[in-house]
Design a protein around this motif. Structure first.
Motif, PDB file in Angstrom:
ATOM      1  N   VAL A  11    -119.091  16.542  49.911  1.00 16.27           N
ATOM      2  CA  VAL A  11    -119.138  16.440  48.441  1.00 16.27           C
ATOM      3  C   VAL A  11    -117.749  16.706  47.851  1.00 16.27           C
ATOM      4  O   VAL A  11    -117.282  15.977  46.958  1.00 16.27           O
ATOM      5  N   ARG A  15    -115.497  14.186  45.553  1.00 18.54           N
ATOM      6  CA  ARG A  15    -115.144  14.513  44.159  1.00 18.54           C
ATOM      7  C   ARG A  15    -113.637  14.717  43.954  1.00 18.54           C
ATOM      8  O   ARG A  15    -113.199  14.963  42.825  1.00 18.54           O
ATOM      9  N   SER A  23    -117.811  16.073  36.683  1.00 17.65           N
ATOM     10  CA  SER A  23    -117.775  16.858  37.926  1.00 17.65           C
ATOM     11  C   SER A  23    -116.863  18.071  37.771  1.00 17.65           C
ATOM     12  O   SER A  23    -115.681  17.946  37.430  1.00 17.65           O
ATOM     13  N   TYR A  24    -117.418  19.259  38.047  1.00 16.34           N
ATOM     14  CA  TYR A  24    -116.627  20.491  37.982  1.00 16.34           C
ATOM     15  C   TYR A  24    -115.512  20.459  39.023  1.00 16.34           C
ATOM     16  O   TYR A  24    -114.375  20.861  38.744  1.00 16.34           O
ATOM     17  N   VAL A  25    -115.849  19.975  40.218  1.00 18.73           N
ATOM     18  CA  VAL A  25    -114.846  19.926  41.296  1.00 18.73           C
ATOM     19  C   VAL A  25    -113.690  19.015  40.887  1.00 18.73           C
ATOM     20  O   VAL A  25    -112.512  19.383  41.019  1.00 18.73           O
ATOM     21  N   ARG A  31    -107.100  19.844  36.857  1.00 18.00           N
ATOM     22  CA  ARG A  31    -106.343  20.916  36.189  1.00 18.00           C
ATOM     23  C   ARG A  31    -105.267  21.503  37.101  1.00 18.00           C
ATOM     24  O   ARG A  31    -104.349  22.167  36.637  1.00 18.00           O
ATOM     25  N   LYS A  35    -104.830  26.436  38.346  1.00 18.45           N
ATOM     26  CA  LYS A  35    -106.168  26.705  37.792  1.00 18.45           C
ATOM     27  C   LYS A  35    -107.134  27.074  38.910  1.00 18.45           C
ATOM     28  O   LYS A  35    -107.937  28.014  38.777  1.00 18.45           O
ATOM     29  N   LYS A  39    -109.141  30.704  39.519  1.00 20.22           N
ATOM     30  CA  LYS A  39    -110.571  30.893  39.781  1.00 20.22           C
ATOM     31  C   LYS A  39    -110.778  31.733  41.043  1.00 20.22           C
ATOM     32  O   LYS A  39    -111.666  32.578  41.088  1.00 20.22           O
ATOM     33  N   GLU A  43    -112.872  35.144  41.062  1.00 17.74           N
ATOM     34  CA  GLU A  43    -114.054  35.311  41.921  1.00 17.74           C
ATOM     35  C   GLU A  43    -113.844  36.457  42.908  1.00 17.74           C
ATOM     36  O   GLU A  43    -114.793  37.155  43.258  1.00 17.74           O
ATOM     37  N   ASP A  75    -119.477  32.051  45.309  1.00 19.29           N
ATOM     38  CA  ASP A  75    -118.477  31.544  44.348  1.00 19.29           C
ATOM     39  C   ASP A  75    -117.076  31.595  44.952  1.00 19.29           C
ATOM     40  O   ASP A  75    -116.294  30.660  44.796  1.00 19.29           O
ATOM     41  N   PHE A  78    -116.772  29.015  47.723  1.00 18.15           N
ATOM     42  CA  PHE A  78    -116.692  27.676  47.127  1.00 18.15           C
ATOM     43  C   PHE A  78    -115.278  27.394  46.601  1.00 18.15           C
ATOM     44  O   PHE A  78    -114.682  26.361  46.917  1.00 18.15           O
ATOM     45  N   HIS A  79    -114.730  28.328  45.828  1.00 12.94           N
ATOM     46  CA  HIS A  79    -113.396  28.085  45.253  1.00 12.94           C
ATOM     47  C   HIS A  79    -112.302  28.112  46.327  1.00 12.94           C
ATOM     48  O   HIS A  79    -111.282  27.434  46.188  1.00 12.94           O
TER      49      HIS A  79
HETATM   50  N1  LIG Z   1    -121.160  25.131  45.146  1.00 14.80           N
HETATM   51  C1  LIG Z   1    -120.756  24.807  44.015  1.00 14.80           C
HETATM   52  C2  LIG Z   1    -120.393  25.792  43.045  1.00 14.80           C
HETATM   53  N2  LIG Z   1    -120.382  27.145  43.093  1.00 14.80           N
HETATM   54  C3  LIG Z   1    -119.944  27.561  41.887  1.00 14.80           C
HETATM   55  N3  LIG Z   1    -119.689  26.495  41.083  1.00 14.80           N
HETATM   56  C4  LIG Z   1    -119.229  26.499  39.689  1.00 14.80           C
HETATM   57  O1  LIG Z   1    -118.112  27.336  39.589  1.00 14.80           O
HETATM   58  C5  LIG Z   1    -117.970  27.749  38.225  1.00 14.80           C
HETATM   59  C6  LIG Z   1    -117.496  29.172  38.261  1.00 14.80           C
HETATM   60  O2  LIG Z   1    -118.126  29.950  37.382  1.00 14.80           O
HETATM   61  P1  LIG Z   1    -117.452  30.500  36.050  1.00 14.80           P
HETATM   62  O3  LIG Z   1    -118.542  31.194  35.313  1.00 14.80           O
HETATM   63  O4  LIG Z   1    -116.230  31.251  36.377  1.00 14.80           O
HETATM   64  O5  LIG Z   1    -117.049  29.095  35.377  1.00 14.80           O
HETATM   65  P2  LIG Z   1    -116.491  28.754  33.984  1.00 14.80           P
HETATM   66  O6  LIG Z   1    -116.266  29.998  33.216  1.00 14.80           O
HETATM   67  O7  LIG Z   1    -117.375  27.700  33.436  1.00 14.80           O
HETATM   68  O8  LIG Z   1    -115.097  28.097  34.443  1.00 14.80           O
HETATM   69  P3  LIG Z   1    -113.725  27.981  33.663  1.00 14.80           P
HETATM   70  O9  LIG Z   1    -114.016  27.584  32.259  1.00 14.80           O
HETATM   71  O10 LIG Z   1    -113.024  29.298  33.855  1.00 14.80           O
HETATM   72  O11 LIG Z   1    -113.032  26.905  34.454  1.00 14.80           O
HETATM   73  C7  LIG Z   1    -119.323  27.478  37.558  1.00 14.80           C
HETATM   74  O12 LIG Z   1    -119.173  26.387  36.688  1.00 14.80           O
HETATM   75  C8  LIG Z   1    -120.225  27.116  38.726  1.00 14.80           C
HETATM   76  O13 LIG Z   1    -121.217  26.156  38.403  1.00 14.80           O
HETATM   77  C9  LIG Z   1    -119.945  25.381  41.773  1.00 14.80           C
HETATM   78  N4  LIG Z   1    -119.825  24.057  41.436  1.00 14.80           N
HETATM   79  C10 LIG Z   1    -120.164  23.139  42.373  1.00 14.80           C
HETATM   80  N5  LIG Z   1    -120.630  23.465  43.641  1.00 14.80           N
HETATM   81  C11 LIG Z   1    -120.950  22.404  44.637  1.00 14.80           C
HETATM   82  O14 LIG Z   1    -120.126  21.283  44.378  1.00 14.80           O
HETATM   83  C12 LIG Z   1    -120.967  20.161  44.156  1.00 14.80           C
HETATM   84  C13 LIG Z   1    -120.271  19.208  43.205  1.00 14.80           C
HETATM   85  O15 LIG Z   1    -120.218  19.774  41.917  1.00 14.80           O
HETATM   86  P4  LIG Z   1    -119.657  18.889  40.694  1.00 14.80           P
HETATM   87  O16 LIG Z   1    -118.268  18.536  41.035  1.00 14.80           O
HETATM   88  O17 LIG Z   1    -119.764  19.734  39.456  1.00 14.80           O
HETATM   89  O18 LIG Z   1    -120.561  17.698  40.641  1.00 14.80           O
HETATM   90  C14 LIG Z   1    -122.280  20.713  43.635  1.00 14.80           C
HETATM   91  O19 LIG Z   1    -123.338  19.831  43.844  1.00 14.80           O
HETATM   92  C15 LIG Z   1    -122.403  21.954  44.502  1.00 14.80           C
HETATM   93  O20 LIG Z   1    -122.877  21.602  45.791  1.00 14.80           O
END
Ligand SMILES: N=c1c2ncn([C@@H]3O[C@H](COP(=O)(O)OP(=O)(O)OP(=O)(O)O)[C@@H](O)[C@H]3O)c2ncn1[C@@H]1O[C@H](COP(=O)(O)O)[C@@H](O)[C@H]1O
Length: 118
Positions: A11, A15, A23-25, A31, A35, A39, A43, A75, A78-79
């Motif tokens: 994934v 991404r 997508s967060y990733v 960024r 950035k 994180k 974390e 978390d 992941f990061h």
């Molecule tokens: N495992 C994870 C995972 N763990 C944590 N996070 C995100 O990491 C972020 C960290 O939390 P924070 O409260 O610090 O985030 P925030 O305050 O919104 O972040 P900033 O504004 O500081 O950037 C949150 O938004 C969590 O949702 C993740 N986001 C994604 N994944 C995996 O990555 C995949 C792809 O994600 P997308 O790219 O979003 O589709 C997902 O299906 C998951 O399998």
């Protein structure tokens, strides 16, 4: 278990150049490294706080505190994986390093490091 890391790596790779709006990733990559490292720092701190909470938790808070530490660790992992991905590395590289360390005592390894630096 490693299957989870394989799936996540897939994934993350998909991404890497994805749409930052959906997508967060992808948004982290867009960024940039600073950035992503910010994180990782956040974390790490949250993991430390959760570990101290768990250590101090009484029976009524134990389950919640355990769950919190597990989530914070996830978390951080992941990061960390996003960091590696951003720089062209991945979990397999880290697992290979941990594999290499099997059978090597941490204390012996530390001693050999200081012997080499003299
Ligand atoms: N495992 C994870 C995972 N763990 C944590 N996070 C995100 O990491 C972020 C960290 O939390 P924070 O409260 O610090 O985030 P925030 O305050 O919104 O972040 P900033 O504004 O500081 O950037 C949150 O938004 C969590 O949702 C993740 N986001 C994604 N994944 C995996 O990555 C995949 C792809 O994600 P997308 O790219 O979003 O589709 C997902 O299906 C998951 O399998």
């Amino acid at each position: 278990m490693n299957d989870t890391l394989e799936r996540l790596a897939q994934v993350l790779s998909e991404r890497r150049h994805g749409d930052a709006q959906s997508s967060y990733v992808a948004s982290l990559h867009q960024r940039g490294l600073n950035k992503i490292l910010e994180k990782v720092g956040e974390e790490s701190t949250e993991l430390i706080l959760a570990a101290k909470e768990l250590e101090a938790a009484d029976a009524s808070r134990l389950e919640g505190a355990r769950l919190e530490l597990i989530k914070e660790t996830a978390d951080l992992w992941f990061h960390s994986l996003v960091t590696l991905s951003h720089l062209g590395l991945g979990h397999r590289d880290v697992l290979a390093e941990l594999e290499r360390r099997f059978g090597v005592s941490g204390l012996e390894e530390k001693a050999s490091r200081s012997a080499h630096s003299q």
